[in-house]
Design a protein around this motif. Sequence first.
Motif, mmCIF file in Angstrom:
data_model
loop_
_atom_site.group_PDB
_atom_site.id
_atom_site.type_symbol
_atom_site.label_atom_id
_atom_site.label_comp_id
_atom_site.label_asym_id
_atom_site.label_seq_id
_atom_site.Cartn_x
_atom_site.Cartn_y
_atom_site.Cartn_z
ATOM 1 N N LYS A 142 2.919 -1.935 4.805
ATOM 2 C CA LYS A 142 1.523 -2.389 4.835
ATOM 3 C C LYS A 142 1.170 -2.992 3.478
ATOM 4 O O LYS A 142 1.341 -2.354 2.453
ATOM 5 N N GLU A 151 -5.583 -2.241 3.364
ATOM 6 C CA GLU A 151 -4.260 -2.402 3.965
ATOM 7 C C GLU A 151 -4.289 -3.342 5.163
ATOM 8 O O GLU A 151 -5.207 -3.303 5.986
ATOM 9 N N VAL A 154 0.846 -1.188 0.000
ATOM 10 C CA VAL A 154 0.000 0.000 0.000
ATOM 11 C C VAL A 154 0.887 1.246 0.000
ATOM 12 O O VAL A 154 1.833 1.355 0.785
#
Length: 207
Positions: free
Chosen positions: A91, A132, A7
């Motif tokens: 993430k 995420e 992410v």
Amino acid sequence: MLFSDIVGFTSICSTATPFMVISMLEMLYKDFDEFCGFFDVYKVETIGDAYCVASGLHRAGIYDAHKVAWMALRMIDACSKHNTHDGQHIKMRIGIHTGTVLAGVVGRKMPRYCLFGHNVTIANKFESGSVECKINISPTTKNWLIKHDDYNNFDLHARDPSCLPKEYTNAEGTCYFLEGYSHPTVECDAKVEHHIEAAMNQINETN
């Protein structure tokens, strides 16, 4: 099949040097590659920050979906132990889908074992439909995960059916967030890796 990406990868790259980006991916994907060996799943490819694996290609079994799901949990856990260049935890978002594919080696220059078919696209859509630090799994994957009583202790949270990719034509079921796994022989408060290791050891002993 499992698809994952980092992410905010574009934003990370915009403030990091090329060496920083390569170093970050090398440290993280070294762990992922070790997971591939532990779970006996096939690493399909990495494209930028995208990491794709599949199970049931080189050695089919009844626990292929389980192995990919366990690997996804280990991947999310591993991300919490790796940081970006500015000190933030990495993430990832992950998507998993189970289905048939066409697979084979194509080309003459740097031949690669490739996957083709609608289900490859669908697996990618479940990744892009995740969020995420979450693992988004398809209805077919969920059905495989709950088939076997000894290994169905997955923590699954149903999502709204509107979260299904529009390309997913099977009208039955919905997608789920895979939150965790527990093995009956391991203490509940033990790390997820210990629960998964116990399950893999049990599978290896019975094969």
